[in-house]
Design an enzyme around this catalytic site. Structure first.
Site, PDB file in Angstrom:
ATOM      1  N   GLY A  28       0.835  -1.128  -0.098  1.00  0.00           N
ATOM      2  CA  GLY A  28       0.000  -0.061  -0.144  1.00  0.00           C
ATOM      3  C   GLY A  28       0.928   1.122  -0.044  1.00  0.00           C
ATOM      4  O   GLY A  28       2.011   1.275   0.233  1.00  0.00           O
ATOM      5  N   TYR A  29       0.160   2.294  -0.254  1.00  0.00           N
ATOM      6  CA  TYR A  29       1.180   3.527  -0.481  1.00  0.00           C
ATOM      7  C   TYR A  29       0.700   4.569   0.737  1.00  0.00           C
ATOM      8  O   TYR A  29      -0.806   4.941   0.883  1.00  0.00           O
ATOM      9  CB  TYR A  29       0.870   4.073  -1.859  1.00  0.00           C
ATOM     10  N   LEU A  30       1.665   5.308   1.268  1.00  0.00           N
ATOM     11  CA  LEU A  30       1.328   6.000   2.200  1.00  0.00           C
ATOM     12  C   LEU A  30       1.351   7.597   1.480  1.00  0.00           C
ATOM     13  O   LEU A  30       0.751   8.499   2.070  1.00  0.00           O
ATOM     14  CB  LEU A  30       2.395   6.072   3.431  1.00  0.00           C
TER      15      LEU A  30
END
Length: 154
Positions: A28-30
C-alpha cells in the site's frame, strides 16, 4: 540509497508460466504524489518501507528499509491509500537477468507486467517471446497509480 534502472513491459500469453513459482505480495502507499512515493510492503514474514523519487526516464532513486511485519500490517489496514495492491510475483532468470513478472489481483485483476532491472540505462537486453509492449514511460502502469485508477476501471 540505490539507483533503480528498470524497464517495464506487458506480458503476452502463458509462455512464462512454469518458469518460476509465485510469491504473494500485499502493498500500500502512504504517499503517491509525483515527486515521491512511499510504499509499505509485506511478503511472507518480511516487510519493507520504500521511498522512491520521481522517474528520470527509466531511472529513479530508491531507499528501502526492513520494518517489523506487525507495523506493516497495521499500516496496510489503517494508514495506506485504498485499494491495496495485491499480486503474485514470479522471479524468472533468463540471459543473466532477473525478470519480475507481476500478476495482479483484486482491483487490478487481469493485468500482468514484467519488469527487468538494468545495470545502466542503455543496457541491451534480449526480450523473451512472452514480452509484449513496453510501458516503462506510461504512468498508468506504475503500481502507485494503480491505487487511484485500478486496471479493472480502464
Amino acid at each position: 540509497m540505490t539507483e533503480e534502472i528498470e524497464r517495464k513491459f506487458l506480458v503476452e500469453g502463458n509462455g512464462w508460466r512454469g518458469l518460476a513459482s509465485a510469491v504473494y505480495f500485499c502493498q500500500g502507499y502512504l504517499s503517491t504524489i509525483k515527486e515521491r512515493t512511499v510504499r509499505v510492503r509485506v511478503c511472507d514474514t518480511q516487510a519493507w518501507l520504500t521511498i522512491k523519487s520521481t522517474n528520470q526516464g527509466i531511472t529513479r532513486t530508491e531507499f528501502e528499509y526492513s520494518i517489523p511485519v506487525e507495523d506493516a500490517q497495521h499500516m496496510l489496514r489503517y494508514m495506506v491509500e485504498q485499494p491495496v495492491i495485491e499480486k503474485y510475483r514470479y522471479h524468472i532468470r533468463l540471459n543473466n537477468l532477473v525478470w519480475e513478472v507481476d500478476e495482479f489481483l483484486g482491483a487490478n485483476q487481469g493485468l500482468i507486467v514484467a519488469e527487468v532491472e538494468l545495470s545502466h540505462a542503455n543496457q541491451q537486453i534480449v526480450l523473451p517471446d512472452w514480452i509484449g509492449q513496453e510501458v516503462s514511460d506510461d504512468p498508468r502502469y506504475y503500481n502507485s497509480n494503480l491505487v487511484s485508477l485500478p486496471f479493472t476501471l480502464w
